[in-house]
Design a protein around this motif. Sequence first.
Motif, PDB file in Angstrom:
ATOM      1  N   LEU B  41       0.869  -1.184   0.000  1.00 38.41           N
ATOM      2  CA  LEU B  41       0.000   0.000   0.000  1.00 38.41           C
ATOM      3  C   LEU B  41       0.904   1.231   0.000  1.00 38.41           C
ATOM      4  N   TRP B  58       1.998   6.701 -10.188  1.00 35.89           N
ATOM      5  CA  TRP B  58       0.751   5.919 -10.055  1.00 35.89           C
ATOM      6  C   TRP B  58       0.795   4.694 -10.980  1.00 35.89           C
ATOM      7  N   ARG B  59       1.175   4.943 -12.224  1.00 42.85           N
ATOM      8  CA  ARG B  59       1.215   3.865 -13.210  1.00 42.85           C
ATOM      9  C   ARG B  59       2.292   2.845 -12.861  1.00 42.85           C
ATOM     10  N   VAL B  61       3.610   2.194  -9.939  1.00 48.67           N
ATOM     11  CA  VAL B  61       3.230   1.422  -8.746  1.00 48.67           C
ATOM     12  C   VAL B  61       2.274   0.298  -9.150  1.00 48.67           C
ATOM     13  N   LEU B  62       1.317   0.629 -10.018  1.00 49.42           N
ATOM     14  CA  LEU B  62       0.383  -0.400 -10.484  1.00 49.42           C
ATOM     15  C   LEU B  62       1.133  -1.511 -11.209  1.00 49.42           C
ATOM     16  N   GLU B  63       2.071  -1.111 -12.057  1.00 49.49           N
ATOM     17  CA  GLU B  63       2.837  -2.119 -12.805  1.00 49.49           C
ATOM     18  C   GLU B  63       3.649  -3.007 -11.865  1.00 49.49           C
ATOM     19  N   GLY B  65       2.655  -3.933  -9.044  1.00 55.19           N
ATOM     20  CA  GLY B  65       1.731  -4.750  -8.249  1.00 55.19           C
ATOM     21  C   GLY B  65       1.291  -4.108  -6.947  1.00 55.19           C
ATOM     22  N   GLY B  66       1.651  -2.822  -6.748  1.00 55.44           N
ATOM     23  CA  GLY B  66       1.266  -2.135  -5.519  1.00 55.44           C
ATOM     24  C   GLY B  66      -0.101  -1.494  -5.625  1.00 55.44           C
ATOM     25  N   HIS B  67      -0.561  -0.962  -4.489  1.00 54.75           N
ATOM     26  CA  HIS B  67      -1.836  -0.244  -4.443  1.00 54.75           C
ATOM     27  C   HIS B  67      -1.557   1.225  -4.165  1.00 54.75           C
ATOM     28  N   HIS B  69      -2.080   5.081  -3.341  1.00 54.44           N
ATOM     29  CA  HIS B  69      -3.054   5.888  -2.595  1.00 54.44           C
ATOM     30  C   HIS B  69      -2.526   7.317  -2.601  1.00 54.44           C
ATOM     31  N   ALA B 104       0.143   2.546   5.723  1.00 54.96           N
ATOM     32  CA  ALA B 104       0.895   2.493   4.467  1.00 54.96           C
ATOM     33  C   ALA B 104       2.150   1.634   4.621  1.00 54.96           C
TER      34      ALA B 104
END
Lengths: 380, 386
Positions: B41, B58-59, B61-63, B65-67, B69, B104
Amino acid sequence: MTDPRVERLAGLLADYSLALREGQVLRIDSLDAGSPLVLALYGVALRAGALPYTNVSLSGLGETLLHHGSDEQLTYLSPIQWQEIEHLDALVTIWSETNTRALSRADPTRHAAYIAAQRKLSNRRWERISSGEMSWCGTLYPTNAHAQEAEMSLAEYEDFVFAACHVHEDDPAAHWQAVSAELRGRAAELGGVRELRIVGPDTDLRVGVEGRSWLAADGRYNMPDGEVFTSPIETETEGEIRYTFPAVYHGREVEDVRLRFEAGRVVRAEAARGDDYLQSLLEMDAGARVLGEVAFGLNYEIDRFTRNILFDEKIGGTMHLALGSGFPQTGGQNNSGLHWDMICDLRRDGEIYADGELIWKDGRFLAEPALEVVESGVHG
Amino acid sequence: MKPGVAEPPWTARHAEMGSNRLERLASVLVDYSTRIRAGDLVCIDTGPSAAPLVREIWRRVLEAGGHPHLRLDVDGAPELLLHEGSDEQMAWVSPLRRAESERADVRIAIEADVNTRANSRVDPERQAHAERAREPLRRVHFARVSAGDLRYVVTLYPTQAAAQDADMSLTEYEDFVFRAGLLDHDDPRSEWEALGRAYARLAAWLDERKEIRVVGDGTDLTLSVEGRTWVPCDGHENFPDGEVFTGPIETKVDGTIRFTYPSGYAGRRVSGVELEFRGGEVVRAEADEGAAFLREMLALDGGARRAGEFSFGLNEAVTEFTGQTLFDEKLGGTVHLALGASYPESGGRVRSALHWDLVCDLRNDSEVFADGELVYRNGRFLDGLL
């Protein structure tokens, strides 16, 4: 310099809509574009002795999540959100998009999965709102994107939005208190009605409302506001209706919708454009063919269709009849995943009869409501 | 644009360069600095002006595998609180802040000021109150970092306000910022790893020293560092980075130090600071500008008069003073000393709501002695120590 109308809107939200008190925890949700109103509301809340904080996001992040997120990421609800929700006394949602069509091309299945996950959080929020543990109000800060949907310049749209909220005047709270008294009086009168008959161009519809309670939407939950609504008897809608304005659901428009009801259910439906979408939504579930709401739009500052339901459903002189889920607090029993507000313009050639008596013509009730003070407790 | 008219080539190239640097920065922050893993997180903490960098992070982190915020401060809201808030409102920690600090796994803080002097006219006493109010959160933060429950990095997104402080155009400042992060190199990550190895060797050598004496213009300060740990900083908790620091023995800092450069702290500017230490405590403090604020900060709490950190700035790509502590304290050829809280990993024990880094330029006519031996002259370590 801040637009004085923004300052007045902030004051109205805090003092009237939320009735914000000293020591209450207020969260202000918005996208970055709504910052001027966020800041004004934050200042008003501080001066009221409340404990305000902001929860502001950037446009485009949701879109990135929909495009790049794994299924797990898409449906993830963070412990931060869960932990936080329990502490709120008041919440304001400021809608302020910079692109109202940003998700048009997102995969609908993934979008639906995201919405379904978020609904768990919003359900908990609604539980707290309906039990009176917290207050909530949704409003809009004008942006070019919303102005574009409304086919106006930003300056024209600002005038439109602020007039609809009555913050172009010095004392908007006094206006809304008067509106509230009027709407409550109207709701109390409608509570005695057994059947409404709506007559207009290609429209002759009978809606049974006996025993249902009518509620006044008077600026507590929405700003602007201005309607009275109930959920009709599920088995007693008969006849035909033609919706003048495009019906918008999740950003998609269906034009010139015509519905025929028998014994409460839609038995025939057609649209000039978007008919496939209309038919597929009617097939969503068993409750999708039944009316969940009938309402009078009574905000006469809102005089045109702007492709935003916050305003459209309150256009003075219209009715909206929503397909799908009803409101339990009015006695409504219809369950559905759908709640699709469709708006019918009755400002010309429109008549409404209550138990056979003409009560509305060309967009106006014929008589003023009795101004009795009705403590419904709904907004408590 | 009319059909058939090609875009001027520089427009496309410029845009591409810009977004490439941001992508690179985002990737270094996510993959190198905070090592984000699936399921983390990740709280991104910044202001709206950092939006272009936030989108890249943001992108990424998504790549990974995170979430992601996001917590975004609205420009102007902190100032409103300082100006209009009651003591109770200023001391209050929102449920969002609390939940973020407790939950977090990773925190990425991006400084992105739109006005670095917004608090210049605020009563210093109120600012002291606001600083103290942040202390509980800071304690949670460092406790979770020490326990290995939280990884974090502080970075900066170039804004006009920061460029103005640096007397630069925004374009010049952007170049400076990206250069300082070694993002103009093909593989910034391996550059930082190489620097990290060199810093670690220097830190290991400093670990064996007992006493540091700094001599320069208006400065003659002796600090005991016996038994303390020197920490190499290679882009994991600050980005850009480049320093080796420790926490001096709390009662053994003596002498005078003059801070060459103005310091921006808490939205105001203080310059010409001179401090005299005796037995580890500031006994005399002067400033050309912001003296009242300096005195208020020194009186903040019991730890605010002590030196919680002493550090060598080692980033050779930061060659000039720009008014942002994140960069100034890394300036190759400087040392800095922080009033207030120590970092636990250095062995320092100062506890305070304050942590205020003040930078002293040693690039001219300056020397540093370790246990009496000259080890550093005019901004550089001698004998291949670095």
